[in-house]
Design a protein around this motif. Sequence first.
Motif, PDB file in Angstrom:
ATOM      1  N   ILE A   1     -12.209 -13.669  -4.707  1.00 34.94           N
ATOM      2  CA  ILE A   1     -11.173 -12.637  -4.791  1.00 34.94           C
ATOM      3  C   ILE A   1      -9.950 -13.046  -3.979  1.00 34.94           C
ATOM      4  O   ILE A   1      -8.807 -12.904  -4.426  1.00 34.94           O
ATOM      5  N   ILE A   2     -10.178 -13.593  -2.792  1.00 39.28           N
ATOM      6  CA  ILE A   2      -9.071 -14.015  -1.923  1.00 39.28           C
ATOM      7  C   ILE A   2      -8.234 -15.093  -2.598  1.00 39.28           C
ATOM      8  O   ILE A   2      -7.004 -15.138  -2.450  1.00 39.28           O
TER       9      ILE A   2
ATOM     10  N   LYS B   1      -4.134 -16.291   6.413  1.00 37.56           N
ATOM     11  CA  LYS B   1      -3.555 -17.241   5.469  1.00 37.56           C
ATOM     12  C   LYS B   1      -2.153 -16.822   5.020  1.00 37.56           C
ATOM     13  O   LYS B   1      -1.505 -17.517   4.238  1.00 37.56           O
ATOM     14  N   GLU B   2      -1.719 -15.655   5.513  1.00 39.75           N
ATOM     15  CA  GLU B   2      -0.404 -15.105   5.166  1.00 39.75           C
ATOM     16  C   GLU B   2      -0.255 -14.873   3.663  1.00 39.75           C
ATOM     17  O   GLU B   2       0.827 -15.017   3.097  1.00 39.75           O
ATOM     18  N   TYR B   3      -1.361 -14.502   3.030  1.00 40.09           N
ATOM     19  CA  TYR B   3      -1.305 -14.112   1.628  1.00 40.09           C
ATOM     20  C   TYR B   3      -0.753 -12.694   1.481  1.00 40.09           C
ATOM     21  O   TYR B   3      -0.240 -12.338   0.418  1.00 40.09           O
ATOM     22  N   ILE B   4      -0.890 -11.896   2.538  1.00 39.06           N
ATOM     23  CA  ILE B   4      -0.322 -10.551   2.556  1.00 39.06           C
ATOM     24  C   ILE B   4       0.358 -10.330   3.902  1.00 39.06           C
ATOM     25  O   ILE B   4       0.112 -11.067   4.861  1.00 39.06           O
ATOM     26  N   LYS B   5       1.199  -9.333   3.964  1.00 38.41           N
ATOM     27  CA  LYS B   5       1.843  -8.941   5.221  1.00 38.41           C
ATOM     28  C   LYS B   5       1.920  -7.423   5.256  1.00 38.41           C
ATOM     29  O   LYS B   5       1.812  -6.742   4.226  1.00 38.41           O
ATOM     30  N   LYS B   6       2.097  -6.899   6.473  1.00 42.81           N
ATOM     31  CA  LYS B   6       2.212  -5.445   6.622  1.00 42.81           C
ATOM     32  C   LYS B   6       3.544  -4.959   6.067  1.00 42.81           C
ATOM     33  O   LYS B   6       4.549  -5.638   6.174  1.00 42.81           O
ATOM     34  N   ALA B   7       3.524  -3.762   5.514  1.00 47.04           N
ATOM     35  CA  ALA B   7       4.753  -3.128   5.051  1.00 47.04           C
ATOM     36  C   ALA B   7       4.931  -1.809   5.804  1.00 47.04           C
ATOM     37  O   ALA B   7       5.075  -0.752   5.218  1.00 47.04           O
ATOM     38  N   GLY B   8       4.880  -1.887   7.126  1.00 44.22           N
ATOM     39  CA  GLY B   8       4.997  -0.694   7.941  1.00 44.22           C
ATOM     40  C   GLY B   8       4.794  -1.039   9.404  1.00 44.22           C
ATOM     41  O   GLY B   8       4.505  -2.185   9.762  1.00 44.22           O
ATOM     42  N   SER B   9       4.910  -0.047  10.279  1.00 46.00           N
ATOM     43  CA  SER B   9       4.851  -0.279  11.723  1.00 46.00           C
ATOM     44  C   SER B   9       3.450  -0.131  12.301  1.00 46.00           C
ATOM     45  O   SER B   9       3.205  -0.513  13.444  1.00 46.00           O
ATOM     46  N   ALA B  10       2.520   0.417  11.542  1.00 42.23           N
ATOM     47  CA  ALA B  10       1.152   0.591  12.047  1.00 42.23           C
ATOM     48  C   ALA B  10       0.461  -0.761  12.177  1.00 42.23           C
ATOM     49  O   ALA B  10       0.837  -1.735  11.518  1.00 42.23           O
ATOM     50  N   GLY B  11      -0.552  -0.833  13.038  1.00 38.14           N
ATOM     51  CA  GLY B  11      -1.345  -2.043  13.169  1.00 38.14           C
ATOM     52  C   GLY B  11      -2.153  -2.296  11.905  1.00 38.14           C
ATOM     53  O   GLY B  11      -2.474  -1.361  11.160  1.00 38.14           O
TER      54      GLY B  11
ATOM     55  N   THR C   1       1.190   0.454   3.742  1.00 40.94           N
ATOM     56  CA  THR C   1       0.287  -0.459   3.033  1.00 40.94           C
ATOM     57  C   THR C   1       0.726  -1.904   3.262  1.00 40.94           C
ATOM     58  O   THR C   1       1.505  -2.188   4.171  1.00 40.94           O
ATOM     59  N   PHE C   2       0.239  -2.822   2.433  1.00 38.61           N
ATOM     60  CA  PHE C   2       0.494  -4.251   2.586  1.00 38.61           C
ATOM     61  C   PHE C   2       1.338  -4.765   1.413  1.00 38.61           C
ATOM     62  O   PHE C   2       1.426  -4.128   0.370  1.00 38.61           O
ATOM     63  N   MET C   3       1.922  -5.953   1.621  1.00 38.77           N
ATOM     64  CA  MET C   3       2.698  -6.601   0.569  1.00 38.77           C
ATOM     65  C   MET C   3       2.097  -7.969   0.285  1.00 38.77           C
ATOM     66  O   MET C   3       1.845  -8.751   1.213  1.00 38.77           O
ATOM     67  N   ILE C   4       1.860  -8.285  -0.967  1.00 41.43           N
ATOM     68  CA  ILE C   4       1.379  -9.607  -1.341  1.00 41.43           C
ATOM     69  C   ILE C   4       2.533 -10.606  -1.228  1.00 41.43           C
ATOM     70  O   ILE C   4       3.666 -10.308  -1.605  1.00 41.43           O
ATOM     71  N   ASN C   5       2.242 -11.774  -0.649  1.00 47.24           N
ATOM     72  CA  ASN C   5       3.273 -12.790  -0.427  1.00 47.24           C
ATOM     73  C   ASN C   5       3.358 -13.753  -1.610  1.00 47.24           C
ATOM     74  O   ASN C   5       2.966 -14.910  -1.519  1.00 47.24           O
ATOM     75  N   CYS C   6       3.844 -13.278  -2.717  1.00 51.43           N
ATOM     76  CA  CYS C   6       3.998 -14.121  -3.909  1.00 51.43           C
ATOM     77  C   CYS C   6       5.381 -13.872  -4.496  1.00 51.43           C
ATOM     78  O   CYS C   6       5.735 -12.726  -4.782  1.00 51.43           O
ATOM     79  N   ASP C   7       6.150 -14.937  -4.650  1.00 51.00           N
ATOM     80  CA  ASP C   7       7.489 -14.816  -5.230  1.00 51.00           C
ATOM     81  C   ASP C   7       7.385 -15.000  -6.738  1.00 51.00           C
ATOM     82  O   ASP C   7       7.672 -16.066  -7.292  1.00 51.00           O
ATOM     83  N   GLU C   8       6.944 -13.950  -7.404  1.00 49.70           N
ATOM     84  CA  GLU C   8       6.703 -14.011  -8.836  1.00 49.70           C
ATOM     85  C   GLU C   8       7.255 -12.772  -9.516  1.00 49.70           C
ATOM     86  O   GLU C   8       7.575 -11.771  -8.866  1.00 49.70           O
ATOM     87  N   ARG C   9       7.323 -12.836 -10.832  1.00 48.59           N
ATOM     88  CA  ARG C   9       7.747 -11.668 -11.594  1.00 48.59           C
ATOM     89  C   ARG C   9       6.742 -10.527 -11.383  1.00 48.59           C
ATOM     90  O   ARG C   9       5.557 -10.752 -11.134  1.00 48.59           O
ATOM     91  N   GLN C  10       7.232  -9.327 -11.561  1.00 47.48           N
ATOM     92  CA  GLN C  10       6.393  -8.158 -11.316  1.00 47.48           C
ATOM     93  C   GLN C  10       5.177  -8.129 -12.227  1.00 47.48           C
ATOM     94  O   GLN C  10       4.082  -7.753 -11.805  1.00 47.48           O
ATOM     95  N   ASP C  11       5.353  -8.543 -13.487  1.00 47.72           N
ATOM     96  CA  ASP C  11       4.213  -8.482 -14.394  1.00 47.72           C
ATOM     97  C   ASP C  11       3.117  -9.464 -13.968  1.00 47.72           C
ATOM     98  O   ASP C  11       1.928  -9.175 -14.114  1.00 47.72           O
ATOM     99  N   ILE C  12       3.517 -10.633 -13.414  1.00 46.12           N
ATOM    100  CA  ILE C  12       2.524 -11.598 -12.949  1.00 46.12           C
ATOM    101  C   ILE C  12       1.803 -11.055 -11.718  1.00 46.12           C
ATOM    102  O   ILE C  12       0.577 -11.173 -11.588  1.00 46.12           O
ATOM    103  N   LEU C  13       2.564 -10.458 -10.798  1.00 41.27           N
ATOM    104  CA  LEU C  13       1.941  -9.845  -9.615  1.00 41.27           C
ATOM    105  C   LEU C  13       0.944  -8.777 -10.030  1.00 41.27           C
ATOM    106  O   LEU C  13      -0.147  -8.667  -9.461  1.00 41.27           O
ATOM    107  N   ASN C  14       1.310  -7.984 -11.015  1.00 47.36           N
ATOM    108  CA  ASN C  14       0.417  -6.931 -11.480  1.00 47.36           C
ATOM    109  C   ASN C  14      -0.900  -7.507 -11.988  1.00 47.36           C
ATOM    110  O   ASN C  14      -1.978  -6.979 -11.710  1.00 47.36           O
ATOM    111  N   VAL C  15      -0.808  -8.604 -12.746  1.00 45.69           N
ATOM    112  CA  VAL C  15      -2.029  -9.191 -13.285  1.00 45.69           C
ATOM    113  C   VAL C  15      -2.889  -9.767 -12.168  1.00 45.69           C
ATOM    114  O   VAL C  15      -4.110  -9.651 -12.183  1.00 45.69           O
TER     115      VAL C  15
END
Length: 359
Positions: free
Chosen positions: A319-320, A265-275, A195-209
Amino acid sequence: MQNRLKEKQIEKISEKYSTHPLYMTCRYAFKRNEAQMPVLRFATEEVFAEAAEVIDNVIIDREDIEDYLQLLWDELITKIRRWEPQAQKAELNMAVSAILYAVAEAVSSVRMQYYDNLTVAFLWMIKSNTAISAIEHNRVLDDIAHYQDEMEEWMLDYLDESSFLSDEIAALNLTKKTTQKGGNTLHDTETITDTFMINCDERQDILNVRLQLVYRGLKNYQFISANTGQDIILHLFQGEPIDTKIEWTKGIGELKYLFETLLDKEYIKKAGSAGHWQMVCAHFKLMVKKKDGSVAYKTLTPEQFKNGHSKQTKELDNIISLFNPNLINADRLGEMWMNQNDEDIIYKRDLMDSGMRFK
Protein backbone atom coordinates in the motif's frame (compact mmCIF):
# COMPACT_ATOMS: atom_id res chain seq x y z
CA MET A 1 -2.98 6.79 30.28
CA GLN A 2 -1.46 9.57 28.20
CA ASN A 3 0.86 11.51 30.51
CA ARG A 4 1.49 11.27 34.22
CA LEU A 5 -1.55 12.28 36.23
CA LYS A 6 -1.61 15.70 37.83
CA GLU A 7 -3.11 16.32 41.27
CA LYS A 8 -6.46 17.51 39.89
CA GLN A 9 -6.68 14.47 37.64
CA ILE A 10 -5.93 12.17 40.57
CA GLU A 11 -8.73 13.85 42.49
CA LYS A 12 -11.15 13.34 39.59
CA ILE A 13 -10.36 9.62 39.39
CA SER A 14 -10.62 9.21 43.15
CA GLU A 15 -14.03 10.89 43.15
CA LYS A 16 -15.53 9.05 40.21
CA TYR A 17 -14.19 5.55 40.88
CA SER A 18 -14.07 5.38 44.67
CA THR A 19 -16.43 2.38 44.70
CA HIS A 20 -15.10 0.66 41.58
CA PRO A 21 -13.81 -2.85 42.40
CA LEU A 22 -10.55 -2.36 40.50
CA TYR A 23 -9.91 0.98 42.18
CA MET A 24 -10.78 -0.38 45.63
CA THR A 25 -8.43 -3.31 45.05
CA CYS A 26 -5.58 -0.97 44.09
CA ARG A 27 -6.21 1.29 47.07
CA TYR A 28 -6.45 -1.57 49.57
CA ALA A 29 -3.45 -3.53 48.30
CA PHE A 30 -1.01 -0.85 47.21
CA LYS A 31 -1.62 2.35 49.18
CA ARG A 32 1.28 1.43 51.45
CA ASN A 33 3.59 1.12 48.42
CA GLU A 34 3.34 4.86 47.78
CA ALA A 35 5.35 5.53 50.93
CA GLN A 36 8.02 3.05 49.76
CA MET A 37 8.63 5.01 46.55
CA PRO A 38 10.05 8.36 47.80
CA VAL A 39 11.21 9.47 44.33
CA LEU A 40 8.52 8.03 42.08
CA ARG A 41 5.58 8.43 44.51
CA PHE A 42 3.38 6.23 42.37
CA ALA A 43 -0.22 6.94 43.39
CA THR A 44 -3.09 4.47 43.74
CA GLU A 45 -4.90 6.28 40.93
CA GLU A 46 -1.95 5.72 38.62
CA VAL A 47 -1.92 1.99 39.41
CA PHE A 48 -5.66 1.95 38.65
CA ALA A 49 -5.37 3.86 35.35
CA GLU A 50 -2.48 1.78 34.04
CA ALA A 51 -4.12 -1.49 35.13
CA ALA A 52 -7.29 -0.49 33.26
CA GLU A 53 -5.22 0.12 30.11
CA VAL A 54 -3.62 -3.34 30.30
CA ILE A 55 -6.95 -5.05 31.01
CA ASP A 56 -8.51 -3.40 27.97
CA ASN A 57 -5.56 -4.46 25.84
CA VAL A 58 -5.95 -8.15 26.71
CA ILE A 59 -9.73 -8.61 26.69
CA ILE A 60 -9.88 -7.82 22.97
CA ASP A 61 -9.34 -10.47 20.33
CA ARG A 62 -5.83 -9.55 19.22
CA GLU A 63 -3.48 -11.52 17.01
CA ASP A 64 -0.34 -10.14 18.65
CA ILE A 65 -1.14 -11.10 22.26
CA GLU A 66 2.11 -13.04 22.67
CA ASP A 67 4.19 -10.11 21.40
CA TYR A 68 2.22 -7.72 23.60
CA LEU A 69 2.85 -9.78 26.73
CA GLN A 70 6.51 -10.30 25.90
CA LEU A 71 7.13 -6.55 25.62
CA LEU A 72 4.74 -5.38 28.33
CA TRP A 73 7.10 -5.30 31.33
CA ASP A 74 9.79 -3.32 29.51
CA GLU A 75 7.26 -0.94 27.98
CA LEU A 76 5.73 -0.13 31.36
CA ILE A 77 9.17 0.35 32.91
CA THR A 78 10.16 2.69 30.07
CA LYS A 79 6.95 4.71 30.31
CA ILE A 80 7.20 5.21 34.07
CA ARG A 81 10.93 6.00 33.93
CA ARG A 82 10.13 8.87 31.55
CA TRP A 83 7.86 10.33 34.22
CA GLU A 84 10.60 10.30 36.83
CA PRO A 85 14.12 9.66 35.42
CA GLN A 86 15.65 9.70 38.91
CA ALA A 87 13.56 6.78 40.14
CA GLN A 88 15.59 3.73 41.12
CA LYS A 89 15.06 0.30 39.60
CA ALA A 90 13.48 -1.02 42.80
CA GLU A 91 10.81 1.71 42.68
CA LEU A 92 10.09 1.11 39.00
CA ASN A 93 9.75 -2.63 39.61
CA MET A 94 7.42 -1.98 42.53
CA ALA A 95 5.20 0.27 40.40
CA VAL A 96 4.96 -2.16 37.49
CA SER A 97 4.38 -5.08 39.85
CA ALA A 98 1.48 -3.22 41.45
CA ILE A 99 -0.10 -2.71 38.01
CA LEU A 100 0.26 -6.34 36.97
CA TYR A 101 -0.90 -7.73 40.32
CA ALA A 102 -4.11 -5.71 39.93
CA VAL A 103 -4.53 -6.92 36.35
CA ALA A 104 -3.90 -10.53 37.40
CA GLU A 105 -6.63 -10.29 40.03
CA ALA A 106 -9.09 -8.88 37.50
CA VAL A 107 -8.52 -11.46 34.76
CA SER A 108 -8.36 -14.36 37.23
CA SER A 109 -11.98 -13.68 38.14
CA VAL A 110 -13.09 -14.81 34.66
CA ARG A 111 -13.37 -18.60 34.68
CA MET A 112 -12.05 -19.24 31.19
CA GLN A 113 -8.83 -20.86 29.99
CA TYR A 114 -7.67 -17.74 28.14
CA TYR A 115 -7.89 -15.62 31.27
CA ASP A 116 -6.35 -18.33 33.44
CA ASN A 117 -3.36 -18.31 31.09
CA LEU A 118 -3.16 -14.53 31.33
CA THR A 119 -3.15 -14.70 35.12
CA VAL A 120 -0.23 -17.11 35.06
CA ALA A 121 1.60 -14.88 32.56
CA PHE A 122 1.23 -11.72 34.65
CA LEU A 123 2.34 -13.39 37.88
CA TRP A 124 5.28 -14.97 36.08
CA MET A 125 6.35 -11.53 34.78
CA ILE A 126 6.42 -10.19 38.32
CA LYS A 127 8.37 -13.09 39.79
CA SER A 128 10.87 -13.26 36.92
CA ASN A 129 11.63 -9.52 36.92
CA THR A 130 11.80 -8.84 40.65
CA ALA A 131 13.38 -10.31 43.75
CA ILE A 132 10.06 -10.62 45.55
CA SER A 133 10.04 -13.27 48.26
CA ALA A 134 7.46 -16.04 48.44
CA ILE A 135 6.14 -14.56 51.70
CA GLU A 136 5.66 -11.10 50.22
CA HIS A 137 4.17 -12.56 47.02
CA ASN A 138 1.57 -14.50 49.02
CA ARG A 139 0.80 -11.42 51.14
CA VAL A 140 0.06 -9.38 48.03
CA LEU A 141 -2.13 -12.15 46.60
CA ASP A 142 -4.15 -12.13 49.82
CA ASP A 143 -4.51 -8.34 49.70
CA ILE A 144 -5.63 -8.11 46.07
CA ALA A 145 -8.25 -10.79 46.73
CA HIS A 146 -9.92 -8.61 49.39
CA TYR A 147 -12.62 -7.47 46.93
CA GLN A 148 -12.66 -10.71 44.95
CA ASP A 149 -16.45 -11.08 44.81
CA GLU A 150 -16.97 -7.50 43.66
CA MET A 151 -14.19 -7.86 41.09
CA GLU A 152 -15.72 -11.02 39.64
CA GLU A 153 -19.13 -9.40 39.31
CA TRP A 154 -17.65 -6.34 37.61
CA MET A 155 -15.48 -8.28 35.15
CA LEU A 156 -18.30 -10.56 34.02
CA ASP A 157 -20.49 -7.52 33.34
CA TYR A 158 -17.60 -5.59 31.80
CA LEU A 159 -16.96 -8.21 29.13
CA ASP A 160 -20.47 -7.55 27.80
CA GLU A 161 -19.97 -3.78 27.61
CA SER A 162 -19.00 -2.01 24.40
CA SER A 163 -17.05 0.83 26.06
CA PHE A 164 -13.59 0.71 27.64
CA LEU A 165 -12.66 1.76 31.16
CA SER A 166 -9.34 3.19 29.98
CA ASP A 167 -11.20 5.47 27.55
CA GLU A 168 -13.44 6.71 30.35
CA ILE A 169 -10.41 7.49 32.49
CA ALA A 170 -8.66 9.26 29.61
CA ALA A 171 -11.81 11.31 28.96
CA LEU A 172 -11.55 12.75 32.46
CA ASN A 173 -8.17 14.21 31.56
CA LEU A 174 -8.88 15.70 28.12
CA THR A 175 -8.03 19.36 27.78
CA LYS A 176 -9.72 21.68 25.30
CA LYS A 177 -7.79 23.66 22.76
CA THR A 178 -5.72 26.29 24.60
CA THR A 179 -2.71 28.48 23.90
CA GLN A 180 0.56 28.24 25.80
CA LYS A 181 2.72 31.22 26.76
CA GLY A 182 5.00 30.71 23.78
CA GLY A 183 2.04 30.82 21.42
CA ASN A 184 1.99 27.09 20.64
CA THR A 185 -1.46 25.56 20.40
CA LEU A 186 -2.47 22.44 22.29
CA HIS A 187 -4.88 20.40 20.18
CA ASP A 188 -7.73 18.23 21.40
CA THR A 189 -7.82 15.10 19.22
CA GLU A 190 -11.62 15.17 19.40
CA THR A 191 -11.78 18.48 17.53
CA ILE A 192 -8.91 18.26 15.00
CA THR A 193 -9.99 18.26 11.35
CA ASP A 194 -6.49 18.75 9.83
CA THR A 195 -5.38 16.04 7.39
CA PHE A 196 -2.36 15.09 5.24
CA MET A 197 -1.21 15.91 1.71
CA ILE A 198 0.25 13.35 -0.67
CA ASN A 199 3.59 14.51 -2.10
CA CYS A 200 2.99 13.81 -5.78
CA ASP A 201 3.19 16.45 -8.50
CA GLU A 202 0.58 14.90 -10.74
CA ARG A 203 -2.75 15.69 -12.31
CA GLN A 204 -5.72 15.45 -9.99
CA ASP A 205 -7.21 12.47 -11.78
CA ILE A 206 -3.95 10.51 -11.37
CA LEU A 207 -3.77 11.40 -7.67
CA ASN A 208 -7.35 10.24 -7.27
CA VAL A 209 -6.56 6.87 -8.80
CA ARG A 210 -3.50 6.45 -6.56
CA LEU A 211 -5.63 7.03 -3.49
CA GLN A 212 -8.47 4.89 -4.78
CA LEU A 213 -5.97 2.03 -5.06
CA VAL A 214 -4.77 2.84 -1.53
CA TYR A 215 -8.36 2.68 -0.34
CA ARG A 216 -8.90 -0.63 -2.11
CA GLY A 217 -5.73 -2.08 -0.58
CA LEU A 218 -6.63 -0.99 2.95
CA LYS A 219 -10.09 -2.46 2.53
CA ASN A 220 -9.10 -5.72 0.81
CA TYR A 221 -6.34 -6.43 3.31
CA GLN A 222 -8.86 -5.64 6.09
CA PHE A 223 -6.96 -2.78 7.69
CA ILE A 224 -10.13 -0.70 7.67
CA SER A 225 -13.72 -1.79 8.19
CA ALA A 226 -15.80 -2.88 5.20
CA ASN A 227 -18.20 0.04 5.64
CA THR A 228 -15.47 2.71 5.26
CA GLY A 229 -16.30 5.09 2.42
CA GLN A 230 -13.78 5.82 -0.33
CA ASP A 231 -14.17 9.59 -0.03
CA ILE A 232 -12.79 9.74 3.50
CA ILE A 233 -9.49 8.17 2.39
CA LEU A 234 -9.23 10.60 -0.53
CA HIS A 235 -9.89 13.53 1.83
CA LEU A 236 -7.42 12.19 4.43
CA PHE A 237 -4.49 12.37 2.01
CA GLN A 238 -5.48 15.46 0.01
CA GLY A 239 -5.56 18.01 2.79
CA GLU A 240 -9.33 18.19 3.02
CA PRO A 241 -10.78 18.54 6.54
CA ILE A 242 -12.67 15.55 7.91
CA ASP A 243 -14.47 15.01 11.20
CA THR A 244 -15.20 11.28 10.87
CA LYS A 245 -13.09 8.57 12.49
CA ILE A 246 -11.97 5.65 10.32
CA GLU A 247 -12.43 2.22 11.87
CA TRP A 248 -8.97 0.58 11.97
CA THR A 249 -9.35 -3.19 12.35
CA LYS A 250 -5.71 -4.19 12.93
CA GLY A 251 -3.33 -3.27 15.75
CA ILE A 252 -1.84 0.08 16.70
CA GLY A 253 1.56 -1.19 15.56
CA GLU A 254 0.40 -1.51 11.95
CA LEU A 255 -1.21 1.94 11.99
CA LYS A 256 2.01 3.42 13.40
CA TYR A 257 4.09 1.70 10.73
CA LEU A 258 1.86 3.05 7.96
CA PHE A 259 2.08 6.72 8.96
CA GLU A 260 5.62 6.56 10.32
CA THR A 261 6.86 5.20 6.98
CA LEU A 262 4.80 7.58 4.84
CA LEU A 263 6.14 10.56 6.83
CA ASP A 264 9.74 9.31 7.03
CA LYS A 265 9.86 8.75 3.27
CA GLU A 266 8.15 12.13 2.78
CA TYR A 267 5.40 10.54 0.72
CA ILE A 268 2.93 12.66 2.69
CA LYS A 269 3.11 15.85 4.74
CA LYS A 270 0.89 17.52 7.30
CA ALA A 271 -1.69 20.02 6.10
CA GLY A 272 -2.25 21.73 9.43
CA SER A 273 -0.66 22.80 12.72
CA ALA A 274 -1.54 19.72 14.80
CA GLY A 275 1.07 17.05 15.47
CA HIS A 276 1.03 14.10 13.11
CA TRP A 277 0.12 11.58 15.83
CA GLN A 278 -2.58 13.94 17.06
CA MET A 279 -3.99 13.95 13.54
CA VAL A 280 -3.88 10.15 13.30
CA CYS A 281 -5.71 9.87 16.64
CA ALA A 282 -8.27 12.40 15.46
CA HIS A 283 -9.11 10.40 12.34
CA PHE A 284 -8.82 6.77 13.45
CA LYS A 285 -10.39 4.61 16.14
CA LEU A 286 -9.45 1.04 16.93
CA MET A 287 -12.20 -1.46 16.13
CA VAL A 288 -11.77 -4.44 18.44
CA LYS A 289 -13.61 -7.67 19.03
CA LYS A 290 -13.93 -8.74 22.65
CA LYS A 291 -13.58 -12.32 23.74
CA ASP A 292 -17.36 -12.58 24.15
CA GLY A 293 -17.77 -11.75 20.45
CA SER A 294 -19.00 -8.16 20.86
CA VAL A 295 -17.43 -5.34 18.87
CA ALA A 296 -16.23 -2.15 20.51
CA TYR A 297 -14.23 0.93 19.56
CA LYS A 298 -11.18 2.24 21.37
CA THR A 299 -9.92 5.81 21.12
CA LEU A 300 -6.22 6.37 20.47
CA THR A 301 -3.72 8.70 22.11
CA PRO A 302 -0.50 10.19 20.69
CA GLU A 303 1.47 8.58 23.53
CA GLN A 304 0.44 5.11 22.33
CA PHE A 305 2.22 5.83 19.06
CA LYS A 306 5.22 7.59 20.59
CA ASN A 307 5.84 4.83 23.13
CA GLY A 308 4.64 1.84 21.10
CA HIS A 309 6.35 -0.32 18.50
CA SER A 310 5.55 -0.26 14.80
CA LYS A 311 4.69 -3.50 13.01
CA GLN A 312 5.73 -3.94 9.40
CA THR A 313 3.73 -6.14 7.05
CA LYS A 314 4.10 -7.01 3.38
CA GLU A 315 0.56 -5.81 2.73
CA LEU A 316 1.29 -2.38 4.21
CA ASP A 317 4.48 -2.12 2.15
CA ASN A 318 2.39 -2.79 -0.97
CA ILE A 319 0.00 0.00 0.00
CA ILE A 320 2.83 2.40 0.88
CA SER A 321 4.41 1.82 -2.54
CA LEU A 322 1.33 3.42 -4.10
CA PHE A 323 2.45 6.76 -2.62
CA ASN A 324 5.92 6.62 -4.19
CA PRO A 325 6.00 9.15 -7.07
CA ASN A 326 9.19 7.62 -8.51
CA LEU A 327 7.87 4.10 -8.89
CA ILE A 328 4.41 4.60 -10.28
CA ASN A 329 3.39 6.74 -13.22
CA ALA A 330 0.11 7.18 -15.00
CA ASP A 331 0.75 4.25 -17.34
CA ARG A 332 1.56 1.95 -14.45
CA LEU A 333 -1.53 3.06 -12.59
CA GLY A 334 -3.57 2.39 -15.68
CA GLU A 335 -2.10 -1.10 -15.92
CA MET A 336 -2.88 -1.81 -12.27
CA TRP A 337 -6.34 -0.44 -12.87
CA MET A 338 -7.01 -2.65 -15.88
CA ASN A 339 -5.59 -5.79 -14.24
CA GLN A 340 -7.78 -5.77 -11.16
CA ASN A 341 -9.61 -9.01 -10.42
CA ASP A 342 -13.00 -9.68 -11.97
CA GLU A 343 -14.53 -9.50 -8.50
CA ASP A 344 -13.68 -5.79 -8.53
CA ILE A 345 -15.79 -5.08 -11.61
CA ILE A 346 -18.23 -2.96 -9.63
CA TYR A 347 -15.31 -0.92 -8.30
CA LYS A 348 -14.04 -0.44 -11.88
CA ARG A 349 -17.42 0.71 -13.03
CA ASP A 350 -17.59 3.22 -10.17
CA LEU A 351 -14.24 4.66 -11.22
CA MET A 352 -15.22 4.90 -14.87
CA ASP A 353 -18.48 6.56 -13.94
CA SER A 354 -16.53 9.15 -11.94
CA GLY A 355 -14.64 10.16 -15.08
CA MET A 356 -11.34 8.30 -14.57
CA ARG A 357 -9.85 7.40 -17.95
CA PHE A 358 -6.59 5.85 -19.12
CA LYS A 359 -5.26 5.47 -22.66
